[in-house]
Design a protein around this motif. Structure first.
Motif, PDB file in Angstrom:
ATOM      1  N   GLU A  32       0.837  -1.198   0.000  1.00 10.86           N
ATOM      2  CA  GLU A  32       0.000   0.000   0.000  1.00 10.86           C
ATOM      3  C   GLU A  32       0.873   1.251   0.000  1.00 10.86           C
ATOM      4  OE1 GLU A  32      -3.210  -0.055  -0.279  1.00 10.86           O
ATOM      5  OE2 GLU A  32      -3.552  -2.192   0.025  1.00 10.86           O
ATOM      6  N   THR A  33       0.434   2.252  -0.728  1.00  5.70           N
ATOM      7  CA  THR A  33       1.225   3.484  -0.841  1.00  5.70           C
ATOM      8  C   THR A  33       0.415   4.750  -0.554  1.00  5.70           C
ATOM      9  OG1 THR A  33       0.772   3.633  -3.219  1.00  5.70           O
ATOM     10  CG2 THR A  33       2.777   2.443  -2.555  1.00  5.70           C
ATOM     11  N   THR A  34      -0.877   4.613  -0.277  1.00  6.17           N
ATOM     12  CA  THR A  34      -1.729   5.778  -0.082  1.00  6.17           C
ATOM     13  C   THR A  34      -2.672   5.542   1.097  1.00  6.17           C
ATOM     14  OG1 THR A  34      -1.683   6.308  -2.450  1.00  6.17           O
ATOM     15  CG2 THR A  34      -3.431   7.321  -1.143  1.00  6.17           C
ATOM     16  N   ILE A  35      -2.732   6.519   2.003  1.00  8.49           N
ATOM     17  CA  ILE A  35      -3.699   6.478   3.097  1.00  8.49           C
ATOM     18  C   ILE A  35      -5.024   7.006   2.551  1.00  8.49           C
ATOM     19  CG2 ILE A  35      -4.266   7.344   5.398  1.00  8.49           C
ATOM     20  CD1 ILE A  35      -1.833   5.500   5.384  1.00  8.49           C
ATOM     21  N   THR A  36      -6.071   6.192   2.599  1.00 11.39           N
ATOM     22  CA  THR A  36      -7.349   6.573   1.996  1.00 11.39           C
ATOM     23  C   THR A  36      -8.389   7.030   3.016  1.00 11.39           C
ATOM     24  OG1 THR A  36      -8.083   4.268   2.012  1.00 11.39           O
ATOM     25  CG2 THR A  36      -6.981   5.054   0.014  1.00 11.39           C
ATOM     26  N   ASP A  37      -8.165   6.772   4.292  1.00 10.83           N
ATOM     27  CA  ASP A  37      -9.028   7.338   5.324  1.00 10.83           C
ATOM     28  C   ASP A  37      -8.306   7.243   6.658  1.00 10.83           C
ATOM     29  OD1 ASP A  37     -10.536   4.953   7.043  1.00 10.83           O
ATOM     30  OD2 ASP A  37      -9.957   4.306   5.045  1.00 10.83           O
ATOM     31  N   TRP A  38      -8.727   8.101   7.592  1.00  8.63           N
ATOM     32  CA  TRP A  38      -8.082   8.118   8.904  1.00  8.63           C
ATOM     33  C   TRP A  38      -9.080   8.603   9.947  1.00  8.63           C
ATOM     34  CZ3 TRP A  38      -3.810   5.540   9.357  1.00  8.63           C
ATOM     35  CH2 TRP A  38      -3.058   5.622  10.545  1.00  8.63           C
ATOM     36  N   SER A  39      -8.942   8.091  11.163  1.00 11.87           N
ATOM     37  CA  SER A  39      -9.866   8.482  12.226  1.00 11.87           C
ATOM     38  C   SER A  39      -9.508   9.858  12.772  1.00 11.87           C
ATOM     39  CB  SER A  39      -9.851   7.449  13.346  1.00 11.87           C
ATOM     40  OG  SER A  39      -8.579   7.415  13.965  1.00 11.87           O
ATOM     41  N   VAL A  40     -10.544  10.611  13.142  1.00 14.37           N
ATOM     42  CA  VAL A  40     -10.364  11.918  13.768  1.00 14.37           C
ATOM     43  C   VAL A  40     -11.345  12.036  14.924  1.00 14.37           C
ATOM     44  CG1 VAL A  40      -9.550  13.062  11.661  1.00 14.37           C
ATOM     45  CG2 VAL A  40     -11.996  13.050  12.189  1.00 14.37           C
ATOM     46  N   ALA A  41     -11.042  12.926  15.849  1.00 14.13           N
ATOM     47  CA  ALA A  41     -11.958  13.193  16.955  1.00 14.13           C
ATOM     48  C   ALA A  41     -13.150  13.987  16.436  1.00 14.13           C
ATOM     49  CB  ALA A  41     -11.231  13.965  18.047  1.00 14.13           C
ATOM     50  N   GLU A  42     -14.303  13.724  17.015  1.00 13.90           N
ATOM     51  CA  GLU A  42     -15.520  14.423  16.608  1.00 13.90           C
ATOM     52  C   GLU A  42     -15.621  15.711  17.419  1.00 13.90           C
ATOM     53  OE1 GLU A  42     -20.211  13.275  15.768  1.00 13.90           O
ATOM     54  OE2 GLU A  42     -18.870  11.849  16.744  1.00 13.90           O
ATOM     55  N   ASN A  43     -14.978  16.765  16.885  1.00 19.69           N
ATOM     56  CA  ASN A  43     -14.923  18.029  17.615  1.00 19.69           C
ATOM     57  C   ASN A  43     -14.960  19.195  16.638  1.00 19.69           C
ATOM     58  OD1 ASN A  43     -12.332  18.178  16.500  1.00 19.69           O
ATOM     59  ND2 ASN A  43     -11.325  17.447  18.367  1.00 19.69           N
ATOM     60  N   TYR A  44     -14.706  20.405  17.149  1.00 20.24           N
ATOM     61  CA  TYR A  44     -14.816  21.581  16.288  1.00 20.24           C
ATOM     62  C   TYR A  44     -13.814  21.546  15.144  1.00 20.24           C
ATOM     63  CZ  TYR A  44     -10.597  24.261  17.498  1.00 20.24           C
ATOM     64  OH  TYR A  44      -9.293  24.690  17.604  1.00 20.24           O
ATOM     65  N   ARG A  45     -12.655  20.905  15.351  1.00 24.73           N
ATOM     66  CA  ARG A  45     -11.667  20.831  14.274  1.00 24.73           C
ATOM     67  C   ARG A  45     -12.206  19.989  13.116  1.00 24.73           C
ATOM     68  NH1 ARG A  45      -5.510  20.675  16.705  1.00 24.73           N
ATOM     69  NH2 ARG A  45      -5.741  22.462  18.086  1.00 24.73           N
ATOM     70  N   ALA A  46     -12.813  18.871  13.458  1.00 26.18           N
ATOM     71  CA  ALA A  46     -13.402  18.036  12.405  1.00 26.18           C
ATOM     72  C   ALA A  46     -14.467  18.822  11.639  1.00 26.18           C
ATOM     73  CB  ALA A  46     -13.990  16.769  13.018  1.00 26.18           C
ATOM     74  N   ASP A  47     -15.213  19.663  12.343  1.00 24.51           N
ATOM     75  CA  ASP A  47     -16.240  20.464  11.680  1.00 24.51           C
ATOM     76  C   ASP A  47     -15.634  21.463  10.688  1.00 24.51           C
ATOM     77  OD1 ASP A  47     -18.193  19.171  13.150  1.00 24.51           O
ATOM     78  OD2 ASP A  47     -18.336  20.753  14.667  1.00 24.51           O
ATOM     79  N   LEU A  48     -14.381  21.835  10.898  1.00 30.57           N
ATOM     80  CA  LEU A  48     -13.713  22.777   9.997  1.00 30.57           C
ATOM     81  C   LEU A  48     -13.126  22.110   8.754  1.00 30.57           C
ATOM     82  CD1 LEU A  48     -11.736  25.012  12.546  1.00 30.57           C
ATOM     83  CD2 LEU A  48     -13.749  25.686  11.212  1.00 30.57           C
ATOM     84  N   MET A  49     -12.993  20.797   8.766  1.00 29.10           N
ATOM     85  CA  MET A  49     -12.332  20.097   7.659  1.00 29.10           C
ATOM     86  C   MET A  49     -13.205  20.147   6.402  1.00 29.10           C
ATOM     87  SD  MET A  49     -10.769  16.801   9.735  1.00 29.10           S
ATOM     88  CE  MET A  49      -9.149  16.547   8.978  1.00 29.10           C
ATOM     89  N   ARG A  50     -12.545  20.399   5.261  1.00 27.26           N
ATOM     90  CA  ARG A  50     -13.241  20.496   3.976  1.00 27.26           C
ATOM     91  C   ARG A  50     -12.533  19.623   2.938  1.00 27.26           C
ATOM     92  NH1 ARG A  50     -16.008  22.555   7.128  1.00 27.26           N
ATOM     93  NH2 ARG A  50     -16.915  24.661   7.184  1.00 27.26           N
ATOM     94  N   LYS A  51     -13.306  19.061   2.047  1.00 25.57           N
ATOM     95  CA  LYS A  51     -12.732  18.305   0.936  1.00 25.57           C
ATOM     96  C   LYS A  51     -11.745  19.187   0.175  1.00 25.57           C
ATOM     97  CE  LYS A  51     -14.010  15.620  -3.174  1.00 25.57           C
ATOM     98  NZ  LYS A  51     -15.153  15.126  -3.995  1.00 25.57           N
ATOM     99  N   GLY A  52     -10.562  18.651  -0.109  1.00 22.86           N
ATOM    100  CA  GLY A  52      -9.532  19.414  -0.820  1.00 22.86           C
ATOM    101  C   GLY A  52      -8.518  20.076   0.080  1.00 22.86           C
TER     102      GLY A  52
END
Length: 200
Positions: A32-52
């Motif tokens: 494998e050479t690419t990380i396709t998903d990763w866990s994050v905490a469900e908090n305000y930072r996650a709410d700020l994340m945008r595709k791209g």
């Protein structure tokens, strides 16, 4: 207290991997050479994340040794926004948890298009940078995912990425579960460390 991360100051998200919790060595052994998903905490930072959004893959590890697991391993983009079980039931990342108790609490995550570097950049290279040395990766090493880089810090990291050159393109990275990643024998390790510091 105001939130530390905002869309205005965000340069890149940082997703951290502890190889004692998630089996990075086995991931690579599977080709494998690419990380396709990763866990994050469900908090305000996650709410700020945008595709791209830019994202980097940081691997934690011991400070001992000249080149270990610890350092920058990948640079890419978010491929979605955080959600429950983002990749469904069939994805290689889920099978590689070494700590099953932690796996059970990490069902919220984000899709990524996060290719691994051909050769990781040791943490020492980044830590010695006058701008990056104070970034959250080093200030708050126990911070839950996602961490972040400011715009200025991400610009500094891109400069390092542009100047970092492998000391020997024929040398391959080796892995073992106890010692981490390394480049051959101690003599070669010293060459790697010298080249890394030269990049700074």
């Amino acid at each position: 207290m105001a939130n530390m991360v905002t869309r205005a100051n965000l340069g890149a998200w940082v997703l951290k991997c502890n190889p004692e919790v998630w089996d990075l060595a086995e991931f690579l052994a599977l080709g494998e050479t690419t990380i396709t998903d990763w866990s994050v905490a469900e908090n305000y930072r996650a709410d700020l994340m945008r595709k791209g959004d830019p994202v980097i893959f940081w691997v934690s590890g011991p400070r001992s040794g000249q080149v270990t697991y610890r350092g920058l391993w990948g640079v890419g983009r978010l491929a979605g926004v955080p959600q429950m079980n983002p990749a469904g039931d069939q994805h290689v990342e889920d099978s590689l948890w070494l700590d099953k108790r932690m796996e059970a609490t990490h069902d919220y995550g984000v899709l990524t298009d996060l290719p691994l570097l051909d050769e990781p950049i040791p943490a020492e290279v980044i830590e010695h940078d006058p701008i990056l040395g104070g970034c959250e990766i080093f200030r708050a090493q126990q911070m839950a995912n996602p961490s972040y880089l400011t715009k200025e810090e991400y610009a500094a990291l891109k400069r390092i990425l542009r100047t970092h050159q492998p000391p020997d393109t024929e040398q391959t990275v080796t892995f073992d579960r106890l010692g981490g990643a390394g480049f051959g024998d101690p003599a070669n390790n010293k060459k790697v460390e010298a080249a890394a510091m030269q990049a700074v």
